[in-house]
Design a protein around this motif. Structure first.
Motif, short mmCIF file in Angstrom:
data_model
loop_
_atom_site.label_atom_id
_atom_site.label_comp_id
_atom_site.label_asym_id
_atom_site.label_seq_id
_atom_site.Cartn_x
_atom_site.Cartn_y
_atom_site.Cartn_z
N THR A 3 -9.92 -4.78 8.12
CA THR A 3 -11.19 -4.07 7.93
C THR A 3 -11.63 -4.14 6.48
O THR A 3 -12.81 -4.39 6.19
N ALA A 4 -10.69 -3.95 5.56
CA ALA A 4 -11.01 -4.06 4.14
C ALA A 4 -11.38 -5.49 3.77
O ALA A 4 -12.28 -5.72 2.95
N ARG A 25 -14.95 -6.11 4.73
CA ARG A 25 -15.91 -5.35 3.93
C ARG A 25 -15.98 -5.77 2.47
O ARG A 25 -16.90 -5.36 1.76
N TYR A 26 -15.04 -6.57 2.01
CA TYR A 26 -14.99 -6.93 0.59
C TYR A 26 -16.29 -7.64 0.18
O TYR A 26 -16.72 -8.61 0.81
N HIS A 77 -9.78 3.10 4.57
CA HIS A 77 -10.44 1.82 4.27
C HIS A 77 -10.78 1.70 2.79
O HIS A 77 -10.70 0.61 2.20
N ALA A 78 -11.17 2.81 2.17
CA ALA A 78 -11.45 2.79 0.73
C ALA A 78 -10.19 2.51 -0.06
O ALA A 78 -10.20 1.74 -1.05
N GLU A 123 -12.17 6.24 7.12
CA GLU A 123 -12.97 5.69 6.01
C GLU A 123 -12.25 5.88 4.68
O GLU A 123 -12.37 5.05 3.77
N GLU A 169 -5.68 -2.69 10.12
CA GLU A 169 -6.19 -1.84 9.04
C GLU A 169 -6.56 -2.66 7.81
O GLU A 169 -7.60 -2.43 7.18
N ARG A 187 -7.57 0.80 0.96
CA ARG A 187 -7.20 -0.60 1.14
C ARG A 187 -8.14 -1.53 0.38
O ARG A 187 -7.73 -2.56 -0.16
N GLY A 188 -9.43 -1.17 0.34
CA GLY A 188 -10.37 -1.98 -0.43
C GLY A 188 -10.04 -2.01 -1.91
O GLY A 188 -10.18 -3.03 -2.58
N SER A 189 -9.55 -0.88 -2.44
CA SER A 189 -9.18 -0.84 -3.86
C SER A 189 -8.03 -1.77 -4.16
O SER A 189 -7.91 -2.30 -5.28
N SER A 216 0.82 -1.21 0.00
CA SER A 216 0.00 0.00 0.00
C SER A 216 0.85 1.26 0.00
O SER A 216 0.42 2.31 -0.50
#
Length: 275
Positions: free
Chosen positions: A168-169, A172-173, A133-134, A130, A165, A136-138, A111
């Motif tokens: 959390t992603a 949420r995936y 988190h966005a 947030e 950290e 990391r989700g990407s 990252s």
């Protein structure tokens, strides 16, 4: 009398916990969204370990971009999202090497390939978290795309994992690229770290949550947790998930990947999830 005294003490302790002032957090850097260049670098520079079953020889340890082009077989893959300290955490490399002894490849995107990427000392605002988190989700989406052309990756046996950290992603995936998930050191609860936990694991998917029984960030031992009703683990989020396992390790630190108790649980879980 004893019951009354106990209730009074509990109320006093709860009130004191709720009123405990939070320390002053800090944010450094500004970049919080991957550019096309940093997205490629996050994958190319990610930490890759391939087991002997994939290489046909010695275990490969290096950057994703340097993976051997000639491989012997497709193997299971754990995609791992590091925590806020990045891939410099020694425990991650040790854990990846351990996975290789079980014939499992692992890939941890970087990252911090994003120039000027923000770093922080908690607690800071939920709006900032947030955005992290966005980001990391990407990286999960990017990792799935990167693995499509990897000759050593078995697309039917991929597991999504992360710590803190990164976890959390993972929780949420909402995609379907992975056969199972592992959530380390995250509680899947509303607290200072999220607006809402937004856990998105499907009920039929195997999921493992491993966390300290008193995690310093996500249990009620944290005076600024911001959630007096917290239980400190993902059981509530997975109450209707028959394939969920919750493991609490007494006295464990926040980083617990390589504790014998954690490795034992992960080994058994992966053996079953990757049949």
């Amino acid at each position: 009398m004893k019951a009354t005294l106990s209730i009074a003490l509990l109320l006093a302790a709860t009130q004191a916990w709720c009123q405990a002032p939070a320390p002053q957090g800090e944010i450094k850097g500004q970049a919080i969204v991957h550019t096309p260049e940093s997205a490629r670098a996050a994958m190319a520079n990610g930490a890759l370990v391939l087991p002997a079953a994939a290489t046909g020889g010695a275990v490969f340890t290096g950057a994703f971009k340097d993976a051997p082009r000639e491989t012997r077989a497709r193997v299971p893959v754990v995609v791992f999202l590091h925590g806020s300290s990045g891939l410099g955490l020694k425990a991650i490399g040790e854990w990846q090497q351990w996975l290789a002894t079980m014939g499992i490849a692992s890939f941890a995107p970087d990252s911090f390939a994003l120039p000027g990427r923000v770093t922080y000392t908690s607690p800071v605002g939920k709006d900032f978290y947030e955005k992290i988190h966005a980001l990391r989700g990407s990286e999960i989406t990017l990792a799935v795309q990167a693995l499509k052309d990897a000759p050593w990756a078995d697309p039917r046996r991929m597991v999504l994992a992360g710590t803190s950290e990164g976890a959390t992603a993972v929780a949420r995936y909402a995609g379907d690229a992975f056969a199972a998930r592992m959530i380390f050191s995250w509680s899947c609860e509303d607290n200072y770290f999220v607006e809402t936990h937004r856990t998105a694991v499907r009920p039929e998917q195997p999921v493992l949550n491993v966390i300290s029984a008193t995690d310093p960030f996500f249990s009620r031992s944290n005076a600024w947790l911001g959630q007096p009703a917290a239980v400190g683990h993902c059981a509530a989020a997975f109450k209707d998930h028959p394939k969920a396992s919750i493991v609490l390790i007494p006295g464990a630190p926040h980083t617990l990947l390589n504790l014998p108790a954690a490795r034992q649980v992960v080994a058994g879980y992966l053996q079953d999830a990757l049949k």
